[in-house]
Motif scaffolding. Structure first.
Motif, PDB file in Angstrom:
ATOM      1  N   GLY A 156     -31.683 -85.698  32.598  1.00 51.70           N
ATOM      2  CA  GLY A 156     -32.300 -84.381  32.774  1.00 51.70           C
ATOM      3  C   GLY A 156     -32.496 -83.702  31.445  1.00 51.70           C
ATOM      4  O   GLY A 156     -31.692 -83.871  30.529  1.00 51.70           O
ATOM      5  N   HIS A 158     -33.967 -79.869  29.581  1.00 49.08           N
ATOM      6  CA  HIS A 158     -34.412 -78.487  29.801  1.00 49.08           C
ATOM      7  C   HIS A 158     -34.699 -77.834  28.474  1.00 49.08           C
ATOM      8  O   HIS A 158     -33.975 -78.060  27.500  1.00 49.08           O
ATOM      9  N   LYS A 170     -28.798 -76.302  33.226  1.00 48.62           N
ATOM     10  CA  LYS A 170     -30.008 -76.680  33.953  1.00 48.62           C
ATOM     11  C   LYS A 170     -30.356 -78.152  33.758  1.00 48.62           C
ATOM     12  O   LYS A 170     -30.802 -78.816  34.690  1.00 48.62           O
ATOM     13  N   THR A 174     -30.580 -81.046  36.676  1.00 48.51           N
ATOM     14  CA  THR A 174     -31.724 -81.968  36.801  1.00 48.51           C
ATOM     15  C   THR A 174     -31.238 -83.420  36.824  1.00 48.51           C
ATOM     16  O   THR A 174     -31.698 -84.223  37.642  1.00 48.51           O
ATOM     17  N   ARG A 177     -29.629 -84.123  40.145  1.00 50.31           N
ATOM     18  CA  ARG A 177     -30.656 -84.263  41.199  1.00 50.31           C
ATOM     19  C   ARG A 177     -31.303 -85.646  41.104  1.00 50.31           C
ATOM     20  O   ARG A 177     -31.630 -86.271  42.117  1.00 50.31           O
ATOM     21  N   GLU A 178     -31.489 -86.110  39.861  1.00 45.45           N
ATOM     22  CA  GLU A 178     -32.065 -87.446  39.656  1.00 45.45           C
ATOM     23  C   GLU A 178     -31.138 -88.526  40.216  1.00 45.45           C
ATOM     24  O   GLU A 178     -31.605 -89.492  40.812  1.00 45.45           O
TER      25      GLU A 178
ATOM     26  N   LYS B  67     -43.107 -83.900  34.807  1.00 47.51           N
ATOM     27  CA  LYS B  67     -41.877 -83.987  34.009  1.00 47.51           C
ATOM     28  C   LYS B  67     -41.552 -85.403  33.551  1.00 47.51           C
ATOM     29  O   LYS B  67     -40.438 -85.690  33.162  1.00 47.51           O
ATOM     30  N   GLU B  76     -41.195 -73.897  31.998  1.00 50.82           N
ATOM     31  CA  GLU B  76     -40.868 -73.224  33.263  1.00 50.82           C
ATOM     32  C   GLU B  76     -41.593 -71.876  33.353  1.00 50.82           C
ATOM     33  O   GLU B  76     -42.143 -71.517  34.393  1.00 50.82           O
ATOM     34  N   LYS B  99     -39.806 -73.964  43.414  1.00 55.27           N
ATOM     35  CA  LYS B  99     -38.424 -74.418  43.674  1.00 55.27           C
ATOM     36  C   LYS B  99     -38.244 -74.731  45.161  1.00 55.27           C
ATOM     37  O   LYS B  99     -37.653 -75.756  45.508  1.00 55.27           O
ATOM     38  N   GLU B 102     -39.966 -78.064  45.906  1.00 52.45           N
ATOM     39  CA  GLU B 102     -39.213 -79.219  45.381  1.00 52.45           C
ATOM     40  C   GLU B 102     -37.945 -79.465  46.198  1.00 52.45           C
ATOM     41  O   GLU B 102     -37.572 -80.609  46.429  1.00 52.45           O
ATOM     42  N   GLU B 110     -39.062 -85.261  42.401  1.00 56.91           N
ATOM     43  CA  GLU B 110     -38.212 -85.191  41.211  1.00 56.91           C
ATOM     44  C   GLU B 110     -38.920 -85.939  40.065  1.00 56.91           C
ATOM     45  O   GLU B 110     -39.855 -86.708  40.324  1.00 56.91           O
TER      46      GLU B 110
END
Lengths: 219, 251
Positions: A156, A158, A170, A174, A177-178, B67, B76, B99, B102, B110
């Motif tokens: 991730g 940011h 953050k 990420t 979440r991945e 991304k 963002e 958000k 997603e 993702e």
């Protein structure tokens, strides 16, 4: 007495000064987020879930030279990510402390956090904070036999804004979440897991066949 | 008496200075004119629409950032700027929260799982649970934002000094930022690309310092946001606002 009092006062002020200096040289991040349940079809297995205590209390510490001591707490985020993930991925889940365990389960899944790395840019050219995280999933038969060990990693990044801590938090979310995305979409595709799932499917079909034959015989 | 006289003496001291500047406005203009000229924003927007689709009532759109790239990513704040601006003003559109989209589509949008092409999108929509969820959100169009704002050049310098008598700066600094973004519109229901808008906005900022620094800052990212929003609104609301591009697969 006045001298003693002065010494005490000096100690207190020294402690406060040291605290302020330490606070100025350290960065604390508590990774917190709500993780959504994955939009996937549940696998037709009853899975026991082992989440070790270390995962609940995971704290990463690293001292960056010429900078500060970073303390990143991931425990709450681990729980927030894994619970909804596994609940949605499998037909039935049950918390288990260790293997061997209850034979009514099809398997037991143990999750550990193996590696955590992060990078905070020091020059103006690089404007992203990066986080790399690796978990290890171990699938067991209920009797304790190991089926497979699967390392899953997530990355991730940011953009570095006003707060470095916020950017690290953050980027970590990420990356997590991945990891969740990889587990929920690729778990059933791993060759050994694919074979194991097919076996479990076959076993349940055979068991259903036996039950049907027995009930027909009774009738 | 002395107290009354003081302001008079101050006025006397200031008067010649005011006159000196007033008598030489050309000097001020000559000094600041090139600086104003050097500071500014240069925009280039290139829309390309492949279909004649328009947003119907009740249909929503969502703005997402690409991304997948390691070295850049639409900021963002920029994604938020586009989302907010599309939902406001004339011909406002129904914009779904990035958000929330997603999260409701997790894990399919993702960085590592998001569809990169409309073929990938078609395959993703074959999953009944995904298609059902898309319908539930009410989102028909996805606006993919790709690009970033980068500093492409900078130079000059300002020196500041302070002493007992006062402090001041002297010098000239300048920098140039380039905002390059592509907004690609996908029609989810048709699983096809509706077109792309390319924005390239360059902004040159200067900061002269004569005792105090005077910043003349150009904001190319804000200009790119305004330009892209305006184009996207036109793109999604007027079928005849754009010349249709060649048929997909040709050229």
């Amino acid at each position: 007495m006045p001298i003693l009092s002065r010494i005490r006062s000096l100690r207190v002020w020294s402690a406060i000064a040291a605290g302020v200096l330490l606070a100025a040289c350290s960065s604390n991040v508590i990774v917190e987020s709500k993780f959504p349940s994955p939009l996937v079809e549940a696998l037709p297995v009853r899975m026991g879930i082992i989440i070790p205590e270390e995962l609940y209390n995971y704290i990463y510490q690293e001292e960056i030279r010429d900078e500060s001591l970073w303390t990143i707490a991931l425990g709450d985020a681990n729980v927030a990510m894994l619970n909804p993930l596994y609940s949605k991925m499998f037909r039935e889940t049950r918390k288990v402390n260790a293997v061997p365990t209850d034979e009514s389960l099809d398997g037991v899944l143990k999750t550990t956090l193996e590696k955590f790395e992060f990078d905070v840019p020091v020059n103006e050219k690089n404007k992203f904070v990066e986080v790399w995280i690796q978990y290890q999933l171990t699938l067991f038969e209920p009797n304790g036999n190991q089926v497979v060990v699967w390392p899953v990693s997530g990355y991730g990044k940011h953009q570095l804004g006003h707060s470095r801590q916020d950017a690290v938090q953050k980027a970590a979310v990420t990356a997590m979440r991945e990891v969740g995305a990889a587990i929920s979409t690729k778990f059933a595709q791993q060759p050994q897991i694919k074979t194991w799932l097919a076996e479990k499917q076959h076993e349940s079909t055979a068991a259903a066949g036996v039950t049907t034959a027995q009930s027909e015989a009774k009738n | 008496m002395n107290q009354r006289q003081r302001p008079v003496s101050q006025q006397r001291n200031q008067k010649p200075r005011t006159n000196w500047l007033a008598a030489r406005p050309w000097l001020l203009a000559a000094a600041l004119g090139p600086l104003f000229g050097a500071c500014g924003v240069e925009s280039h927007l290139e829309p390309y629409k492949q279909t004649d689709v328009v947003v119907s009532k009740g249909e929503q759109l969502v703005v997402l950032a690409r991304k997948q790239h390691s070295n850049h990513e639409a900021e963002e704040g920029f994604v938020q700027c586009i989302s907010d601006a599309l939902a406001k003003g004339d011909s406002r559109l129904e914009v779904h929260s990035t958000k929330a989209f997603e999260d409701s589509m997790y894990p399919w949008f993702e960085p590592s799982t998001a569809p990169l092409s409309t073929d990938d999108l078609s395959r993703l929509l074959e999953k009944p649970e995904v298609m059902q969820q898309v319908k539930k959100t009410g989102v028909r169009y996805v606006v993919w934002l790709d690009g970033s704002t980068d500093r492409v050049a900078s130079g000059g310098g300002i020196t500041c000094a302070a002493g007992i008598g006062g402090a001041g700066c002297m010098g000239l600094a300048w920098w140039e930022d380039d905002s390059r973004y592509d907004a690609t519109v996908w029609d989810i229901m048709q699983a096809e690309s509706a077109g792309t808008i390319h924005a390239d906005v360059k902004g040159r900022s200067v900061m002269p310092a004569i005792i105090i620094p005077l910043p003349f800052i150009a904001r190319p990212q804000a200009a790119a946001c305004r330009g892209l929003t305006q184009q996207l609104k036109q793109f999604l609301t007027s079928p005849h606002g754009y010349g249709a591009g060649p048929e997909p697969g040709i050229g």
